[in-house]
Design a protein around this motif. Structure first.
Motif, PDB file in Angstrom:
ATOM      1  N   GLU A 120       0.845  -1.201   0.000  1.00 30.97           N
ATOM      2  CA  GLU A 120       0.000   0.000   0.000  1.00 30.97           C
ATOM      3  C   GLU A 120       0.874   1.242   0.000  1.00 30.97           C
ATOM      4  N   GLU A 121       2.018   1.088   0.637  1.00 29.04           N
ATOM      5  CA  GLU A 121       2.966   2.209   0.706  1.00 29.04           C
ATOM      6  C   GLU A 121       4.371   1.655   0.883  1.00 29.04           C
ATOM      7  N   ASN A 123       8.394   3.335   1.213  1.00 26.82           N
ATOM      8  CA  ASN A 123       9.335   4.452   1.179  1.00 26.82           C
ATOM      9  C   ASN A 123      10.726   3.945   1.538  1.00 26.82           C
ATOM     10  N   ASN A 151       2.612  -3.052   9.050  1.00 29.71           N
ATOM     11  CA  ASN A 151       3.582  -1.996   8.748  1.00 29.71           C
ATOM     12  C   ASN A 151       4.924  -2.350   9.380  1.00 29.71           C
TER      13      ASN A 151
END
Length: 226
Positions: A120-121, A123, A151
């Protein structure tokens, strides 16, 4: 009358007179005259000989010192320096690729969480010295699994580099778990986060799992990296 001492007379005579006296003496006594020849100085011979042996001795000692050092340098493994940094002296910038892509780029066997297809994300950051952008001290990747909502933040550091930011992991990971010959140090701090760290090949890995669903869930995350 004082006895005549021919030996004394000959000894004190000058060169020509001494020669004549010796000739007369040998004529009277019938002893053939022995011609004098130059004789090398024993003192000088032994001095030269001693110098030569001294020089050889120095050469032998020099060889005894140089050869072992040379062999030791030839066979000794290269020394590995350790580098220590503080988080305050490092700057962070976007790496521009995932850890998986970074590992492929530099040709290293670096572990990562392969959630990219369902992320989803994601970085990925590089930490550098402000004046040496191309000298990466370590990389960090925060990735969220779009299917589970998990996460995780993963930091990868060269095994010869220490950063004070990660002292927290070493101080607080109180448990050990063996997996595939690797010791995983881990801790379940509370329901908010779990942490783990371990070494594999040439790197150190620091893992942080936010809101873990169970006490040992972080071990499942680490196993998934192998």
């Amino acid at each position: 009358m004082k006895d005549f001492d021919i030996d004394s007379t000959i000894e004190v005579a000058d060169g020509d007179r001494k020669t004549r006296l010796l000739a007369q003496l040998h004529a009277r006594t019938g002893i053939p005259e022995i011609q004098e020849h130059g004789v090398k100085s024993r003192k000088r011979f032994f001095g030269v000989k001693a110098s030569a042996f001294g020089l050889v001795g120095i050469c032998v000692v020099s060889l005894a010192i140089v050869l072992p050092i040379s062999l030791r340098n030839e066979t000794a493994p290269p020394s590995q320096e350790r580098y220590t940094y503080t988080a305050a002296e490092l700057s962070e910038k976007d790496l521009g690729m995932t850890i998986k892509e970074y590992a492929q780029k530099i040709g290293k066997d670096i572990l990562y969480l392969d959630w990219y297809d369902v992320a989803e994300e994601c970085n990925t950051t590089k930490y550098i010295l402000p004046t040496e952008e191309n000298n990466i001290i370590y990389v960090a990747e925060e990735i969220t699994n779009g299917e589970t909502g998990d996460n995780v933040q993963l930091c990868v550091v060269d095994i010869n580099i220490d950063v004070d930011r990660f002292d927290y992991f070493k101080d607080n990971c109180l448990y050990e778990y063996e997996y595939n010959g690797v010791t995983i140090n881990w801790s379940y701090d509370n329901i908010i986060t779990s942490i783990a760290y371990f070494e594999y090949n040439d790197y150190k890995y620091y893992v942080q799992f936010a809101y873990p669903p169970s006490e040992q869930a972080i071990l499942d995350i680490v196993k998934e990296m192998f």
